[in-house]
Design an enzyme around this catalytic site. Structure first.
Site, PDB file in Angstrom:
ATOM      1  CB  VAL A 145       0.163   1.541  -4.426  1.00 24.90           C
ATOM      2  CG1 VAL A 145      -0.925   2.187  -5.268  1.00 24.90           C
ATOM      3  CG2 VAL A 145       0.422   0.115  -4.910  1.00 24.90           C
ATOM      4  CG  HIS A 146      -0.969   5.427  -0.790  1.00 26.63           C
ATOM      5  ND1 HIS A 146      -1.379   4.134  -0.599  1.00 26.63           N
ATOM      6  CD2 HIS A 146      -2.074   6.198  -0.591  1.00 26.63           C
ATOM      7  CE1 HIS A 146      -2.657   4.106  -0.284  1.00 26.63           C
ATOM      8  NE2 HIS A 146      -3.113   5.343  -0.275  1.00 26.63           N
ATOM      9  CD  GLU A 147       6.819   8.343  -2.191  1.00 24.29           C
ATOM     10  OE1 GLU A 147       7.429   9.236  -2.805  1.00 24.29           O
ATOM     11  OE2 GLU A 147       6.168   8.545  -1.133  1.00 24.29           O
TER      12      GLU A 147
ATOM     13  CB  SER B 108      -0.921  -0.011   1.222  1.00 24.11           C
ATOM     14  OG  SER B 108      -1.683   1.177   1.305  1.00 24.11           O
TER      15      SER B 108
ATOM     16  CG  MET C 231       2.265  10.823  -2.892  1.00 28.08           C
ATOM     17  SD  MET C 231       0.969  12.089  -2.921  1.00 28.08           S
ATOM     18  CE  MET C 231       1.838  13.476  -2.211  1.00 28.08           C
TER      19      MET C 231
END
Length: 702
Positions: free
Chosen positions: A638-640, A635, A643
């Site tokens: 994927v978030h990084e 998770s 960004m």
């Protein structure tokens, strides 16, 4: 529990009470007191009947003897019963009427499947006439306040044994292995849906109204300010110009191409069904190669097109949704393909078994007898027959090898039967009947697995692999594939119109907030970089930028969540007749970060739970802690990635912050913080309030 004659005692003493009520906890402690409910309800008749109608007698402690006796312990809050003259033969009246079905004899408490009369051998305990009382013995021990409950009756002994087994499983925290499909979908509404009982009866609905009134007043204030400064209610409107002035048509074509690309996964599963590709050997590798190429193509296209951040985040997030849908569809159907092949193999074995001629004559020598009872493969037929009697077969657990077709390397009853068939040794009629029973039970279990939650079986594998079925799954508001979902009967078009209006209204509010409060702070950081200010000089402005974006980003975060999980997903659900609207839980009441992760985005949580957490445990044999870390790690990556695509640089701020949630979760479960509900919720909201502004400022300034 009613007893024999007791000595005359004062009315306030529990020993003089006609009935003693109590509860048996997991640790075996029994707390007794006067049954006050009897006095309040005026029950002067059958006290034992009232008590057993109100509570179950099946919850017993873990301590028990082999003969079914359970040890009753006390605690400091109960009174002394050592002076009580007990009648050793005590009756528990009417204890059969309200007993938990999972504790009745002939029922497996772990599987919760009752044995029907047709499945029982003759003379089974439940076939006998029911009684209104069961005789037990209550004996004193050498310890104060400790008694032993024993029973000669086989039924009550069976109840005690099963209760102990159930409590032991619950205390150990170990649950039976779940099937691949054991994710429950049910008919429900979202919390903020006006049709939901939680919404209509909430004591806080006034705050919900206040929030939207505040948003309306905020828009009015911004429009007045823009009119005074720019002569237009929209102001300079840079956000809207950025969104619709660059590559809008290319973005639409890209989204269409991503949708069409999903059908590659569908055709891979068609090849698996036809037998052209073996999922267990190379199919899953082919699927992972395609998924990697799909993601790499999406990321590369979004990066090199140099889209504005609005285009980039829409394309990437929508592409990730499609990727998760493909993964769930492929790996569930790939698993079912193994189940289907195993069923076909066992049907062939069953046919071979039925074609065998049993040996009706007795063996002529001890050696021949030994050959008939135990093959060279080491199969003990007498033990196998004992294990597969009608009573034990009714309580059997499904095989752990549901998608395996290599019976030679498998340790199971089915593999033993297959080896017996392969050996060609003679078998008796009783052994033939036992073998057939084993094969039929396994085939029935596999058939049920292929049906999944499909009630009528029309969509069972491989009938579900239809182009229309896959196209419908693409549109459903879920990331986890199932053979059947709960559906509603019709579309409420007024509800669709209401949610569509709410969608565009929220988008307008978000645009106004972004233009009035977020864009100026972002533009300030860009001017600082264009002016050639050093990192030290920009860092001095960092606290002020964080402060400027605190409230706007919090409101944007709340509105974004409401837009997607309350408005858009409900529109999709209504248009596709999808009845399970459990898209989120009450995440605003979270006291730990793992609770927030579970509740704020249920579709993604369900996907990670099935295809990352449980798959890590079952496929790679990771511990629960390691599987949790892998889930958080994926998770965070994927978030990084999102960004990095938005800001066109990799800094790792969000990645680090997300991984820090694990030690925070562990700290929140410590004995010092686990009961501090208000403190936990305060810490949660502080993180949600400060975190987005702090992280966004880091990416903008540094």
């Amino acid at each position: 529990m009613s007893s024999g004659e007791r000595p005359s005692l004062l009315s306030h003493d529990t020993l003089g009470a006609p009935t003693l009520a109590g509860s048996l906890r997991e640790n075996g402690v029994a707390s007794f007191s006067v049954d006050g409910a009897l006095e309040q309800n005026g029950q002067n008749g059958n006290y034992a009947k009232y008590w057993t109608d109100a509570r179950d007698f099946g919850s017993v402690g873990e301590q028990s003897d082999d003969d079914g006796s359970a040890l009753l312990d006390d605690n400091d809050s109960i009174e002394d019963y050592d002076e009580m003259e007990l009648d050793p033969d005590t009756l528990v009246a009417n204890s059969r009427k309200t007993m938990d079905p999972s504790l009745r004899p002939g029922t497996d408490p772990l599987m919760s499947q009752s044995v029907t009369p047709n499945d029982r051998p003759s003379g089974h305990l439940r076939d006998r006439k029911k009684r209104n009382s069961i005789q037990i013995r209550l004996e004193k021990t050498d310890r104060k306040g400790r008694y032993i409950l024993t029973a000669d009756d086989p039924e009550i002994r069976e109840i005690l044994r099963k209760g102990v087994e159930r409590e032991r499983v619950e205390a150990s925290g170990k649950k039976p292995r779940l099937r691949f499909r054991d994710l429950v979908f049910t008919r429900q509404f979202t919390t903020f849906d006006r049709r939901s009982q939680a919404s209509s009866e909430s004591p806080f609905f006034g705050f919900f109204t206040l929030f939207w009134l505040a948003m309306a007043l905020l828009i009015a204030q911004s429009c007045l300010k823009n009119w005074r400064e720019y002569g237009s209610v929209l102001g300079s409107n840079q956000i809207m110009k950025m969104m619709f002035s660059h590559d809008v048509y290319v973005l639409g074509l890209t989204d269409g191409a991503m949708t069409l690309g999903m059908f590659v996964t569908y055709f891979i599963q068609v090849f698996v069904k036809k037998g052209w590709v073996n999922w267990g050997r190379g199919g899953w590798i082919l699927q992972n190669i395609w998924q990697t190429g799909y993601l790499a193509g999406l990321v590369g296209w979004a990066y090199f097109r140099e889209w504005p951040w609005t285009h980039t985040i829409f394309a990437v997030l929508h592409g990730l949704v499609f990727l998760m849908k493909q993964h769930s569809f492929a790996f569930y159907n790939g698993y079912l393909s193994g189940v289907y092949r195993r069923k076909a193999l066992l049907e062939v074995k069953l046919k071979q078994l039925q074609d065998m001629e049993p040996n009706h004559s007795a063996p002529t020598s001890p050696r021949a007898s030994q050959q008939m009872d135990q093959f060279a493969t080491g199969i003990d037929l007498s033990e196998l027959a004992k294990k597969t009697s009608e009573h034990t077969m009714a309580k059997r657990r499904p095989s752990m090898h549901r998608n395996s077709t290599n019976l030679t390397n498998e340790t199971s009853d089915v593999a033993s039967v297959a080896a017996a068939i392969q050996s060609g040794s003679p078998i008796t009629p009783d052994q033939l009947q036992t073998f057939e029973r084993i094969m039929h039970a396994e085939i029935d279990d596999l058939t049920q697995e292929l049906k999944g939650k499909n009630s009528c079986g029309s969509n069972a594998y491989p009938s579900n692999l239809r182009l229309r079925n896959f196209a419908e799954y693409i549109c459903l508001p879920t990331l986890v594939y199932e053979l059947e979902y709960p559906r509603q009967e019709r579309i409420n078009w007024w509800y669709v119109a209401e949610k569509l209006c709410a969608t565009f209204g929220v988008l307008c509010i978000m645009q106004v907030i972004s233009q009035a409060f977020i864009y100026p702070a972002v533009a300030k950081t860009l001017r600082m970089k264009e002016a050639g200010m050093t990192i030290e000089e920009r860092w001095q402005e960092f606290p002020y930028i964080v402060s400027d974006m605190l409230f706007p980003l919090l409101i944007e975060q709340l509105l974004t969540w409401y837009l997607i999980w309350e408005c858009i997903l409900n529109v999709l659900a209504e248009l596709t007749y999808f009845a399970d609207r459990g898209f989120y839980g009450d995440w605003w009441n979270s006291v730990t970060w793992d609770q927030y992760a579970r509740d704020w985005n249920r579709p993604v949580h369900n996907f990670l739970l099935r295809h990352v957490y449980h798959s890590s445990i079952s496929s790679f044999h990771l511990s629960k802690l390691a599987a949790t870390f892998v889930t958080f790690l994926l998770s965070a990556l994927v978030h990084e990635m999102c960004m990095a695509l938005m800001f066109r640089k990799v800094r790792g701020y969000l990645f680090s912050m997300q991984l820090m949630q694990m030690p925070l979760v562990m700290a929140s479960r410590s004995k010092y913080l686990r009961d501090q509900v208000i403190l936990g919720n305060v810490v949660f909201w502080l993180g949600l309030f400060i975190g987005p502004s702090f992280l966004t400022s880091l990416y903008l300034v540094i």
